[in-house]
Design a protein around this motif. Structure first.
Motif, PDB file in Angstrom:
ATOM      1  N   SER A 166      -0.616  -1.605  -6.813  1.00  8.52           N
ATOM      2  CA  SER A 166      -0.337  -3.016  -6.554  1.00  8.52           C
ATOM      3  C   SER A 166      -1.508  -3.924  -6.916  1.00  8.52           C
ATOM      4  CB  SER A 166       0.061  -3.223  -5.095  1.00  8.52           C
ATOM      5  OG  SER A 166      -0.995  -2.847  -4.240  1.00  8.52           O
ATOM      6  N   ILE A 167      -2.731  -3.399  -6.883  1.00  4.10           N
ATOM      7  CA  ILE A 167      -3.889  -4.222  -7.259  1.00  4.10           C
ATOM      8  C   ILE A 167      -4.568  -3.701  -8.524  1.00  4.10           C
ATOM      9  CG2 ILE A 167      -4.295  -5.115  -4.931  1.00  4.10           C
ATOM     10  CD1 ILE A 167      -6.575  -3.016  -4.675  1.00  4.10           C
ATOM     11  N   GLY A 168      -3.979  -2.661  -9.140  1.00  2.00           N
ATOM     12  CA  GLY A 168      -4.519  -2.135 -10.394  1.00  2.00           C
ATOM     13  C   GLY A 168      -5.904  -1.531 -10.272  1.00  2.00           C
ATOM     14  N   LYS A 169      -6.175  -0.880  -9.133  1.00  3.23           N
ATOM     15  CA  LYS A 169      -7.505  -0.299  -8.911  1.00  3.23           C
ATOM     16  C   LYS A 169      -7.404   1.186  -8.637  1.00  3.23           C
ATOM     17  CE  LYS A 169     -10.290  -4.082  -7.841  1.00  3.23           C
ATOM     18  NZ  LYS A 169     -11.629  -4.327  -8.085  1.00  3.23           N
ATOM     19  N   ASP A 222     -16.640   4.421  -5.684  1.00  9.29           N
ATOM     20  CA  ASP A 222     -16.770   3.562  -6.857  1.00  9.29           C
ATOM     21  C   ASP A 222     -15.409   3.055  -7.316  1.00  9.29           C
ATOM     22  OD1 ASP A 222     -19.632   3.914  -7.219  1.00  9.29           O
ATOM     23  OD2 ASP A 222     -19.150   5.987  -7.741  1.00  9.29           O
ATOM     24  N   PRO A 223     -15.214   1.730  -7.327  1.00  5.94           N
ATOM     25  CA  PRO A 223     -13.956   1.156  -7.801  1.00  5.94           C
ATOM     26  C   PRO A 223     -13.950   1.006  -9.318  1.00  5.94           C
ATOM     27  CG  PRO A 223     -15.369  -0.588  -7.006  1.00  5.94           C
ATOM     28  CD  PRO A 223     -16.111   0.706  -6.794  1.00  5.94           C
ATOM     29  N   ALA A 224     -12.749   1.015  -9.882  1.00  4.59           N
ATOM     30  CA  ALA A 224     -12.574   0.768 -11.311  1.00  4.59           C
ATOM     31  C   ALA A 224     -11.145   0.295 -11.527  1.00  4.59           C
ATOM     32  CB  ALA A 224     -12.851   2.029 -12.123  1.00  4.59           C
ATOM     33  N   SER A 275       0.821  -1.206   0.000  1.00  2.05           N
ATOM     34  CA  SER A 275       0.000   0.000   0.000  1.00  2.05           C
ATOM     35  C   SER A 275       0.862   1.266   0.000  1.00  2.05           C
ATOM     36  CB  SER A 275      -0.945   0.010   1.207  1.00  2.05           C
ATOM     37  OG  SER A 275      -0.208  -0.057   2.405  1.00  2.05           O
ATOM     38  N   SER A 276       2.162   1.105   0.119  1.00  2.00           N
ATOM     39  CA  SER A 276       3.043   2.268   0.235  1.00  2.00           C
ATOM     40  C   SER A 276       3.085   3.125  -1.026  1.00  2.00           C
ATOM     41  CB  SER A 276       4.458   1.840   0.620  1.00  2.00           C
ATOM     42  OG  SER A 276       5.015   1.036  -0.404  1.00  2.00           O
ATOM     43  N   ASN A 277       2.693   2.562  -2.162  1.00  2.00           N
ATOM     44  CA  ASN A 277       2.695   3.357  -3.391  1.00  2.00           C
ATOM     45  C   ASN A 277       1.301   3.851  -3.782  1.00  2.00           C
ATOM     46  OD1 ASN A 277       1.668   0.914  -4.183  1.00  2.00           O
ATOM     47  ND2 ASN A 277       3.116   0.579  -5.849  1.00  2.00           N
ATOM     48  N   ALA A 278       0.352   3.772  -2.855  1.00  2.00           N
ATOM     49  CA  ALA A 278      -0.992   4.299  -3.109  1.00  2.00           C
ATOM     50  C   ALA A 278      -0.921   5.827  -3.198  1.00  2.00           C
ATOM     51  CB  ALA A 278      -1.947   3.874  -2.003  1.00  2.00           C
ATOM     52  N   VAL A 279      -1.758   6.389  -4.069  1.00  2.00           N
ATOM     53  CA  VAL A 279      -1.806   7.845  -4.237  1.00  2.00           C
ATOM     54  C   VAL A 279      -3.218   8.315  -3.916  1.00  2.00           C
ATOM     55  CG1 VAL A 279      -1.541   9.746  -5.870  1.00  2.00           C
ATOM     56  CG2 VAL A 279      -0.004   7.761  -6.000  1.00  2.00           C
ATOM     57  N   PHE A 280      -3.328   9.196  -2.926  1.00  2.00           N
ATOM     58  CA  PHE A 280      -4.606   9.720  -2.459  1.00  2.00           C
ATOM     59  C   PHE A 280      -4.647  11.202  -2.812  1.00  2.00           C
ATOM     60  CE2 PHE A 280      -7.859   8.853   1.041  1.00  2.00           C
ATOM     61  CZ  PHE A 280      -8.597   9.996   0.802  1.00  2.00           C
ATOM     62  N   MET A 281      -5.560  11.586  -3.698  1.00  2.00           N
ATOM     63  CA  MET A 281      -5.728  12.975  -4.129  1.00  2.00           C
ATOM     64  C   MET A 281      -7.075  13.472  -3.625  1.00  2.00           C
ATOM     65  SD  MET A 281      -2.900  13.509  -5.837  1.00  2.00           S
ATOM     66  CE  MET A 281      -3.192  15.028  -6.717  1.00  2.00           C
ATOM     67  N   LEU A 282      -7.075  14.617  -2.941  1.00  2.00           N
ATOM     68  CA  LEU A 282      -8.279  15.160  -2.308  1.00  2.00           C
ATOM     69  C   LEU A 282      -8.476  16.612  -2.725  1.00  2.00           C
ATOM     70  CD1 LEU A 282     -10.495  14.730  -0.032  1.00  2.00           C
ATOM     71  CD2 LEU A 282      -8.824  15.746   1.523  1.00  2.00           C
ATOM     72  N   TYR A 295     -18.658  21.963   3.402  1.00  4.45           N
ATOM     73  CA  TYR A 295     -17.937  21.990   2.132  1.00  4.45           C
ATOM     74  C   TYR A 295     -17.622  20.554   1.757  1.00  4.45           C
ATOM     75  CZ  TYR A 295     -17.474  26.959   2.909  1.00  4.45           C
ATOM     76  OH  TYR A 295     -17.746  28.288   3.111  1.00  4.45           O
ATOM     77  N   ALA A 296     -18.109  20.139   0.607  1.00  6.38           N
ATOM     78  CA  ALA A 296     -17.936  18.746   0.182  1.00  6.38           C
ATOM     79  C   ALA A 296     -16.626  18.554  -0.559  1.00  6.38           C
ATOM     80  CB  ALA A 296     -19.096  18.315  -0.699  1.00  6.38           C
ATOM     81  N   ALA A 297     -16.059  17.388  -0.380  1.00  2.21           N
ATOM     82  CA  ALA A 297     -14.799  17.020  -1.022  1.00  2.21           C
ATOM     83  C   ALA A 297     -15.036  15.926  -2.053  1.00  2.21           C
ATOM     84  CB  ALA A 297     -13.807  16.525   0.024  1.00  2.21           C
ATOM     85  N   ASN A 298     -14.065  15.780  -2.925  1.00  2.17           N
ATOM     86  CA  ASN A 298     -13.989  14.662  -3.858  1.00  2.17           C
ATOM     87  C   ASN A 298     -12.573  14.126  -3.801  1.00  2.17           C
ATOM     88  OD1 ASN A 298     -16.672  14.682  -5.136  1.00  2.17           O
ATOM     89  ND2 ASN A 298     -16.049  16.707  -5.813  1.00  2.17           N
ATOM     90  N   ALA A 299     -12.404  12.853  -4.124  1.00  2.16           N
ATOM     91  CA  ALA A 299     -11.070  12.262  -4.052  1.00  2.16           C
ATOM     92  C   ALA A 299     -10.931  11.110  -5.025  1.00  2.16           C
ATOM     93  CB  ALA A 299     -10.781  11.776  -2.626  1.00  2.16           C
ATOM     94  N   THR A 300      -9.685  10.784  -5.302  1.00  2.00           N
ATOM     95  CA  THR A 300      -9.361   9.544  -6.007  1.00  2.00           C
ATOM     96  C   THR A 300      -8.229   8.873  -5.242  1.00  2.00           C
ATOM     97  OG1 THR A 300      -7.788  10.634  -7.484  1.00  2.00           O
ATOM     98  CG2 THR A 300     -10.033  10.360  -8.307  1.00  2.00           C
TER      99      THR A 300
END
Length: 142
Positions: A100-103, A138-140, A5-12, A90-95
């Motif tokens: 590692s799991i291609g999601k 929603d996953p993709a 999980s160390s290479n996960a990218v969380f954008m908010l 104030y609402a947020a959105n994120a990706t």
């Protein structure tokens, strides 16, 4: 299989406060982010012994754990300050991209629902948890 999980990218992003997505960094060593279980169905059994079930809409609470020296600590503090100053949400959105799991997960209409005001002070300052409650997750594949 690689499940790091160390290479996960969380954008908010928060539309009127931080309209350009911000990359969350300096997560805690043993906890980056986690979602609570959700209940997408109401299930029961009638007096006659027959089961019934129905889909029920749900929100998804997510806990984000960052260190107190994370540059994004200010993001959460400013988000709360704007809510307090204007008595509004104030609402947020994120990706979240997890190579590692291609999601990729798209999180929409998130509300800051829990915040720690001050880091716990022990031998060193402790990680801080923030909770965002999302309307949709929603996953993709990516």
């Amino acid at each position: 299989m690689d499940i790091t999980s160390s290479n996960a990218v969380f954008m908010l992003s928060i539309a009127t406060i931080f309209p350009v997505p911000q990359k969350l960094t300096k997560f805690a060593a043993d906890a980056m982010f986690a979602t609570d279980d959700v209940e997408p169905a109401e299930v029961g059994k009638g007096a006659d012994g027959n089961m019934y079930a129905g889909y029920t809409p749900y929100n998804t609470p997510q806990t984000i754990t960052i260190m107190p020296d994370s540059p994004q600590l200010t993001l959460f503090e400013q988000w709360l300050a704007a809510m307090k100053a204007n008595s509004t949400i104030y609402a947020a959105n994120a990706t979240i991209r997890i190579p590692s799991i291609g999601k990729k997960y798209t999180l929409t209409t998130g509300v800051l629902s829990r915040i720690r005001a001050i880091p716990n002070a022990q031998k060193v300052l402790q990680a801080m948890e923030y909770q965002i409650t999302w309307d949709q997750v929603d996953p993709a594949p990516f």
